[in-house]
Write an enzyme that holds these catalytic residues in place. Structure first.
Site, PDB file in Angstrom:
ATOM      1  N   ASP A 100       0.618  -1.244  -0.098  1.00 35.97           N
ATOM      2  CA  ASP A 100      -0.001  -0.112  -0.136  1.00 35.97           C
ATOM      3  C   ASP A 100       1.037   1.285   0.124  1.00 35.97           C
ATOM      4  O   ASP A 100       1.345   1.634   0.960  1.00 35.97           O
ATOM      5  CB  ASP A 100      -0.936   0.003   0.954  1.00 35.97           C
ATOM      6  CG  ASP A 100      -1.899   1.080   1.385  1.00 35.97           C
ATOM      7  OD1 ASP A 100      -1.961   1.937   0.322  1.00 35.97           O
ATOM      8  OD2 ASP A 100      -2.807   1.364   2.262  1.00 35.97           O
ATOM      9  N   ASP A 109      -1.977   4.956  -5.839  1.00 30.48           N
ATOM     10  CA  ASP A 109      -2.434   4.250  -4.657  1.00 30.48           C
ATOM     11  C   ASP A 109      -2.203   2.708  -4.848  1.00 30.48           C
ATOM     12  O   ASP A 109      -3.195   2.323  -5.440  1.00 30.48           O
ATOM     13  CB  ASP A 109      -3.632   4.851  -4.220  1.00 30.48           C
ATOM     14  CG  ASP A 109      -3.784   3.842  -2.742  1.00 30.48           C
ATOM     15  OD1 ASP A 109      -2.974   3.163  -2.221  1.00 30.48           O
ATOM     16  OD2 ASP A 109      -5.111   4.363  -2.454  1.00 30.48           O
TER      17      ASP A 109
END
Length: 389
Positions: A73, A248
């Site tokens: 992440d 992201d």
């Protein structure tokens, strides 16, 4: 239970609010001495956009080291994994105990309503370096004892935790830089066929062919942002104002604000042949079926055109979003749009997610405050000396 891909389709994961609650001090462990020269650590990835819904790395943590599957992440800073402390909504995995009474609590919330609550601890991470040696730095991360996934915490988390690789000082990348182990450079390569690789450090960064864009300060948080971009479809402007974009890897799909999203949908629909028929499908909001079931995106990509993002922060900096970078073929053999309405998902920025970053090496260079990408196969090993198309 909904699969991970469908679950992530509701709201982009990875963007977070982090609240640290200092109750005392973080337990201290001897840190690895700073090194005079930095190296690159490389990891193989598992997972995919569909049906898994995320890409994850195996991190060996503790002494003796045990493997943990952590969701990669770049949209959040704190790494955490499930601990027993006691556990209220346990992820599968860890038997690690959270220390008491010396502790620093954390509570972290994500925009998809997932959350993690626990304490900060330090322990050794075994990192495989490209020279075939290992280094075992002591790093700070979250020992989570209450994780909530899905509505009212009803879903089981698919991995043991999360690998926070954002720009903040608590991220693993920042800690490795501070200890002199790797440079503050991160790269990942997500394969359309599943898996891929991840690296910390700059040894694997190509010396040519990379499209570079200066990092911009995101108006919505400490995210990796190449700034604003103008959106094109089949090289024609869609007539929407430039939009702020963030990268992201914690988001399965790509999210555009309502105006550019609707413009993309209209352009796509206007260019499709009559052989594709729109159909209701639980996988994603917009799907089509063909005259026969599709086996992969490559069976149907000729029906669709590329999107382009032209970034103001780079010279001739354009990212081509091929059909395979915004479409999936699901288990029903339908083709579905993997770009979602970010406004409906209550997002304040446009998110480039995993689906759009597939089969591109994406580089987050915090040393030079720039983002880069170069297209090529991501099915090769991270130990490759070069990245070739």
């Amino acid at each position: 239970m909904a699969d991970a891909a469908a679950r992530r389709a509701q709201v982009a994961g990875g963007l977070l609010i982090l609240i640290l609650l200092p109750l005392a001090h973080t337990p201290s462990h001897a840190a690895t001495p700073a090194r005079s020269s930095s190296s690159t650590a490389a990891f193989q990835l598992q997972g995919d956009v569909y049906p898994t819904g995320h890409y994850y790395a195996t991190m060996n943590i503790g002494n003796p080291a045990k493997p943990y599957f952590l969701d990669v992440d770049t949209g959040s800073d704190l790494t955490w994994l499930q601990c027993d402390a006691p556990c209220q909504s346990c992820n599968k995995g860890s038997n690690q105990k959270c220390p008491s009474p010396q502790q620093c609590d954390y509570r972290i919330k994500y925009t998809d309503s997932a959350s993690s609550t626990g304490v900060l601890i330090t322990d050794n991470f075994t990192l495989p370096l490209r020279n075939s040696s290992n280094v075992r730095p002591s790093l700070t991360f979250g020992c989570g004892y209450d994780q909530q996934v899905g509505k009212n915490g009803a879903l089981q988390a698919a991995t043991d935790g999360l690998l926070g690789l954002g720009r903040g000082s608590i991220s693993l990348l920042s800690q490795l830089k501070k200890q002199g182990i790797t440079k503050n450079v991160l790269g990942h390569c997500l394969s359309t066929s599943g898996g891929g690789f991840l690296f910390f450090g700059d040894d694997l960064v190509p010396t040519s062919r990379v499209t570079w864009v200066s990092m911009a300060r995101s108006t919505s948080g400490n995210y990796y942002s190449p700034g604003s971009a103008t959106l094109y479809f089949d090289r024609r402007s869609l007539g929407v104002k430039p939009m702020e974009v963030v990268f992201d890897s914690g988001s399965t799909y790509t999210y555009f604000a309502s105006q550019p999203y609707q413009a993309v949908v209209s352009a796509l629909k206007g260019g499709l042949s009559k052989s594709l028929q729109q159909v209701s499908d639980p996988s994603l909001p917009l799907c089509w079926k063909g005259q026969k079931a599709f086996k992969s995106v490559f069976d149907v990509k000729k029906e669709f055109k590329s999107l382009f993002l032209s970034f103001a922060n780079g010279k001739n900096a354009v990212m081509e979003i091929l059909p395979e970078n915004y479409l999936i073929v699901n288990k029903n053999g339908n083709v579905c749009l993997g770009i979602l309405d970010g406004t409906a998902a209550k997002l304040s920025v446009n998110v480039i997610g995993d689906i759009t970053m597939q089969d591109q090496m994406v580089i987050y260079d915090n040393e030079k405050t720039q983002l880069g990408w170069v297209r090529g196969s991501c099915s090769r090993s991270a130990k490759s000396m070069s990245f070739l198309p």
